[in-house]
Scaffold this active site. Sequence first.
Site, PDB file in Angstrom:
ATOM      1  N   ASN A  11       0.872  -1.177   0.000  1.00  0.00           N
ATOM      2  CA  ASN A  11       0.000   0.000   0.000  1.00  0.00           C
ATOM      3  C   ASN A  11       0.911   1.230   0.000  1.00  0.00           C
ATOM      4  O   ASN A  11       1.486   1.579   1.035  1.00  0.00           O
ATOM      5  CB  ASN A  11      -0.885  -0.033   1.257  1.00  0.00           C
ATOM      6  CG  ASN A  11      -1.709   1.229   1.416  1.00  0.00           C
ATOM      7  OD1 ASN A  11      -1.823   2.034   0.489  1.00  0.00           O
ATOM      8  ND2 ASN A  11      -2.291   1.409   2.590  1.00  0.00           N
ATOM      9  N   TRP A  12       1.032   1.858  -1.160  1.00  0.00           N
ATOM     10  CA  TRP A  12       1.951   3.004  -1.284  1.00  0.00           C
ATOM     11  C   TRP A  12       1.379   4.272  -0.652  1.00  0.00           C
ATOM     12  O   TRP A  12       2.090   5.266  -0.528  1.00  0.00           O
ATOM     13  CB  TRP A  12       2.265   3.269  -2.757  1.00  0.00           C
ATOM     14  CG  TRP A  12       3.056   2.193  -3.437  1.00  0.00           C
ATOM     15  CD1 TRP A  12       3.525   1.020  -2.887  1.00  0.00           C
ATOM     16  CD2 TRP A  12       3.479   2.176  -4.810  1.00  0.00           C
ATOM     17  NE1 TRP A  12       4.200   0.289  -3.836  1.00  0.00           N
ATOM     18  CE2 TRP A  12       4.190   0.973  -5.022  1.00  0.00           C
ATOM     19  CE3 TRP A  12       3.319   3.061  -5.885  1.00  0.00           C
ATOM     20  CZ2 TRP A  12       4.737   0.642  -6.269  1.00  0.00           C
ATOM     21  CZ3 TRP A  12       3.858   2.741  -7.124  1.00  0.00           C
ATOM     22  CH2 TRP A  12       4.567   1.531  -7.301  1.00  0.00           C
ATOM     23  N   LYS A  13       0.109   4.242  -0.313  1.00  0.00           N
ATOM     24  CA  LYS A  13      -0.571   5.421   0.252  1.00  0.00           C
ATOM     25  C   LYS A  13      -0.376   6.635  -0.659  1.00  0.00           C
ATOM     26  O   LYS A  13      -0.281   6.477  -1.877  1.00  0.00           O
ATOM     27  CB  LYS A  13      -0.070   5.681   1.684  1.00  0.00           C
ATOM     28  CG  LYS A  13      -0.127   4.426   2.546  1.00  0.00           C
ATOM     29  CD  LYS A  13       0.007   4.707   4.005  1.00  0.00           C
ATOM     30  CE  LYS A  13       0.129   3.402   4.757  1.00  0.00           C
ATOM     31  NZ  LYS A  13      -0.019   3.545   6.180  1.00  0.00           N
ATOM     32  N   HIS A 102      -9.506   0.713   4.762  1.00  0.00           N
ATOM     33  CA  HIS A 102      -8.231   0.936   5.476  1.00  0.00           C
ATOM     34  C   HIS A 102      -8.498   1.870   6.651  1.00  0.00           C
ATOM     35  O   HIS A 102      -9.333   2.777   6.562  1.00  0.00           O
ATOM     36  CB  HIS A 102      -7.199   1.548   4.516  1.00  0.00           C
ATOM     37  CG  HIS A 102      -5.816   1.565   5.095  1.00  0.00           C
ATOM     38  ND1 HIS A 102      -5.405   2.524   5.988  1.00  0.00           N
ATOM     39  CD2 HIS A 102      -4.765   0.733   4.929  1.00  0.00           C
ATOM     40  CE1 HIS A 102      -4.154   2.278   6.338  1.00  0.00           C
ATOM     41  NE2 HIS A 102      -3.742   1.197   5.706  1.00  0.00           N
ATOM     42  N   GLU A 104      -6.977   4.325   7.722  1.00  0.00           N
ATOM     43  CA  GLU A 104      -6.808   5.754   7.418  1.00  0.00           C
ATOM     44  C   GLU A 104      -8.053   6.304   6.723  1.00  0.00           C
ATOM     45  O   GLU A 104      -8.379   7.487   6.871  1.00  0.00           O
ATOM     46  CB  GLU A 104      -5.528   5.954   6.591  1.00  0.00           C
ATOM     47  CG  GLU A 104      -4.292   5.780   7.477  1.00  0.00           C
ATOM     48  CD  GLU A 104      -3.038   5.311   6.765  1.00  0.00           C
ATOM     49  OE1 GLU A 104      -2.970   5.368   5.532  1.00  0.00           O
ATOM     50  OE2 GLU A 104      -2.109   4.873   7.479  1.00  0.00           O
ATOM     51  N   GLU A 172      -5.307  -5.313  10.484  1.00  0.00           N
ATOM     52  CA  GLU A 172      -4.309  -4.277  10.719  1.00  0.00           C
ATOM     53  C   GLU A 172      -4.627  -3.550  12.020  1.00  0.00           C
ATOM     54  O   GLU A 172      -5.477  -2.630  12.037  1.00  0.00           O
ATOM     55  CB  GLU A 172      -4.322  -3.268   9.569  1.00  0.00           C
ATOM     56  CG  GLU A 172      -3.994  -3.862   8.232  1.00  0.00           C
ATOM     57  CD  GLU A 172      -3.407  -2.819   7.284  1.00  0.00           C
ATOM     58  OE1 GLU A 172      -2.319  -3.076   6.765  1.00  0.00           O
ATOM     59  OE2 GLU A 172      -4.005  -1.751   7.105  1.00  0.00           O
ATOM     60  N   GLY A 178       2.405   2.083  10.702  1.00  0.00           N
ATOM     61  CA  GLY A 178       3.342   3.189  10.555  1.00  0.00           C
ATOM     62  C   GLY A 178       4.033   3.594  11.845  1.00  0.00           C
ATOM     63  O   GLY A 178       4.649   4.654  11.925  1.00  0.00           O
ATOM     64  N   SER A 216       3.432  -2.302  10.328  1.00  0.00           N
ATOM     65  CA  SER A 216       4.885  -2.251  10.513  1.00  0.00           C
ATOM     66  C   SER A 216       5.575  -3.576  10.162  1.00  0.00           C
ATOM     67  O   SER A 216       6.524  -3.975  10.836  1.00  0.00           O
ATOM     68  CB  SER A 216       5.234  -1.809  11.941  1.00  0.00           C
ATOM     69  OG  SER A 216       4.774  -0.480  12.153  1.00  0.00           O
ATOM     70  N   GLY A 237       2.834  -1.221   4.282  1.00  0.00           N
ATOM     71  CA  GLY A 237       2.834   0.199   3.961  1.00  0.00           C
ATOM     72  C   GLY A 237       4.242   0.691   3.685  1.00  0.00           C
ATOM     73  O   GLY A 237       4.778   0.549   2.585  1.00  0.00           O
ATOM     74  N   GLY A 238       4.888   1.253   4.721  1.00  0.00           N
ATOM     75  CA  GLY A 238       6.198   1.902   4.563  1.00  0.00           C
ATOM     76  C   GLY A 238       7.230   1.063   3.816  1.00  0.00           C
ATOM     77  O   GLY A 238       7.916   1.557   2.914  1.00  0.00           O
TER      78      GLY A 238
HETATM   79  C1  PEP Z   1      -0.720  -0.003   5.973  1.00  0.00           C
HETATM   80  O1  PEP Z   1      -0.790   1.170   5.678  1.00  0.00           O
HETATM   81  O2  PEP Z   1      -1.596  -0.781   5.581  1.00  0.00           O
HETATM   82  C2  PEP Z   1       0.410  -0.443   6.789  1.00  0.00           C
HETATM   83  C3  PEP Z   1       0.352  -1.638   7.296  1.00  0.00           C
HETATM   84  O3  PEP Z   1       1.438   0.457   6.968  1.00  0.00           O
HETATM   85  P1  PEP Z   1       2.868   0.145   7.657  1.00  0.00           P
HETATM   86  O4  PEP Z   1       3.371  -1.143   7.062  1.00  0.00           O
HETATM   87  O5  PEP Z   1       3.710   1.311   7.298  1.00  0.00           O
HETATM   88  O6  PEP Z   1       2.630   0.005   9.114  1.00  0.00           O
END
Ligand code: PEP
Length: 254
Positions: A11-13, A102, A104, A172, A178, A216, A237-238
């Site tokens: 997920n590049w956001k 998600h 967010e 999640e 994050g 994470s 994500g990251g």
């Molecule tokens: C996400 O945004 O779905 C996520 C899991 O982010 P991160 O891996 O950065 O925690």
Amino acid sequence: MTERRKLIAGNWKMNGLKTDGVALARAVAAQRAAAGPSAASAVDLLVCPPATLVWPVAEAVAGTGLAVGGQDCHPKVSGAHTGDISAAMLAEAGCTAVIVGHSERRQDHGEGDALIAAKAAAAHAAGLMAIICVGETETERDRGDAGTVVQRQLTGSIPPGATAANTVIAYEPVWAIGTGRTATATDVAEIHALIRADLVRRLATGNGVRILYGGSVKPANARDLMAVPDVDGALVGGASLKADEFWAIAMSCP
Ligand code: PEP
């Protein structure tokens, strides 16, 4: 026993412009090609760029085996919904999947379970696989309500017509996204078992639905997390913004 292929989804956001996004997707596809057919066929790989990059990224990786997804879609097919994007638009641009619900989106846009179920149904109608996200906040976990919250989100967010072929659940925990904090293997196992039991109870193909862990996930912790029972991959994500890290996570799958 039902075989479930592992899925590693990035997920590049809201990150990257066209040059970066195309280069990142090409780099992931190149890692996959360099690893050879057995590594490549062991795991499904998906990247979910920002909406404006979906089309060029899909064109750039066409035929490489790297799938492309959206990060959200509107429940309606078309109409007066300024700023939104429909599932059919994503499909036309080359997507085979879309993330819905998600945390967010739940937090920043006040999205609730009924809306998320409608988005997932729209994704199915457009031929997309819906990745439905669930997960508790830190306060909810501290209160001992993690299981109740996830159960409520599952009940409200999975539409009729969900099957193992068109639906993936991503667990999640919001406090792990994050933040560099990850849930323990015991906590992940407990919630994934709850999700599996719910899916099996409600869907004929519930045992085949993939359940991803997200929060994470990094190369350093992926091996342990991917070995937890009923963890069928990761939503990243990251670490999905670096091809090497994303690929290392994919290669951590047992
Ligand atoms: C996400 O945004 O779905 C996520 C899991 O982010 P991160 O891996 O950065 O925690």
